[in-house]
Design a protein around this motif. Structure first.
Motif, PDB file in Angstrom:
ATOM      1  N   GLN A 148       4.147  -4.819   0.062  1.00  0.00           N
ATOM      2  CA  GLN A 148       4.156  -5.257   1.459  1.00  0.00           C
ATOM      3  C   GLN A 148       4.208  -6.785   1.573  1.00  0.00           C
TER       4      GLN A 148
ATOM      5  N   LEU B  13       7.859  -0.774  -4.029  1.00  0.00           N
ATOM      6  CA  LEU B  13       7.825  -1.820  -3.006  1.00  0.00           C
ATOM      7  C   LEU B  13       6.427  -2.409  -2.879  1.00  0.00           C
TER       8      LEU B  13
ATOM      9  N   TYR C 243       9.375  -6.031   2.994  1.00  0.00           N
ATOM     10  CA  TYR C 243       9.002  -5.536   1.674  1.00  0.00           C
ATOM     11  C   TYR C 243       9.692  -6.357   0.595  1.00  0.00           C
TER      12      TYR C 243
END
Length: 280
Positions: free
Chosen positions: A209, A207, A259
């Motif tokens: 941000q 992932l 995400y």
């Protein structure tokens, strides 16, 4: 006291006796056909069984010799077969490696066609920082090849990062997953702006941000494509970064966070494309 002298029997005499004994048995076998019946009866109970036993022993040794020879032949054949298996294994591994490299080159070619308006140079990665992820790495092209600082780097299906340092025949790339890296981006479908921030910790879950998303109409949805925005000072517009996986409201109720999953496999990079166009 006088020591007893040991009796010794030379081996050559033993062999001679054994030879004479065998010749005698052969003679008996021949003469049993013409000897009187009483002698044939005696030979049948004594000499002939002994001869049969010797014949069986001889046959046993002959069988063992054949088995030993067969074993040696089998071992030689097994060794040749193992050598062939080893050669085929090496050849198969090479073919698999060539196939994987061909797949990667096809992927780069497809990526090249995806951004036809940009000029590009292909480069191979020849070094990286420690760890599982390609957050900072080296490529085998430099200023002699036309590489310059801030040129964008792509691979897989989208954006990898940008050039941060250049030598004559090498360059350093800092990827978008690096902790100190931010990218101005936008949702391709809604044109809503956001900031993409690198995090090696988040990469453990594959992932990246996403923050400061301006989605006042609540149109941003999981699966949306996030691309580089036109207001980025380092990145060219419209390069795919990843796909939205989660969106949530911030505490200020004005912006959103979430995400995205990256479009690039940052754990398995070998070749990249460097876009030689710089952001004006």
């Amino acid at each position: 006291m006088k020591k007893r002298t040991k009796m010794s029997f030379p081996s050559k005499y033993l062999l001679l006796v054994f030879t004479v004994f065998c010749l005698g048995l052969m003679l008996v076998t021949f003469t049993t056909k013409i000897m009187p019946e009483p002698l044939k009866l005696v030979a049948g109970y004594t000499i002939i069984p002994m001869q049969n036993g010797i014949n069986r022993v001889g046959q046993w040794f002959n069988d063992k010799a054949d088995e030993f020879e067969s074993l040696k032949t089998t071992q030689k054949e097994n060794k040749k077969l193992q050598e062939q298996v080893d050669e085929l294994t090496i050849e198969n591994n090479q073919l698999r490696q060539d196939r994987f490299e061909l797949d990667r080159l096809r992927e780069l070619y497809g990526l090249d066609q995806k951004y036809p308006s940009y000029n590009k140079i292909a480069a191979r990665i020849n070094g990286k920082d420690s760890g599982n992820w390609f957050s900072t790495f080296m490529i085998d092209k430099g200023s002699k090849d036309g590489i310059a600082v801030d040129m964008n780097v792509i691979a897989g299906s989208g954006l990898v990062g940008r050039i941060v340092n250049v030598g004559p025949n090498w360059a350093t790339v800092r990827s978008i997953i690096d902790d100190a890296h931010n990218v101005s981006a936008m949702d391709l479908a809604t044109q809503d702006m956001c900031i993409i921030s690198g995090s090696l910790e988040l990469m453990e879950d594959n992932l990246i941000q996403m923050s400061q998303l301006m989605d006042t109409d609540n149109n941003v949805q999981p699966g949306d494509q996030i691309v580089t925005s036109h207001i980025s000072d380092k990145y060219l517009q419209g390069i795919l970064i990843g796909y939205v996986t989660e969106v949530r409201d911030d505490a200020n109720k004005l912006t959103k966070s979430g995400y995205i999953s990256p479009a690039v496999d940052f754990e398995h990079l070998e070749e990249v494309l460097v876009i030689t166009n710089l952001k004006e």
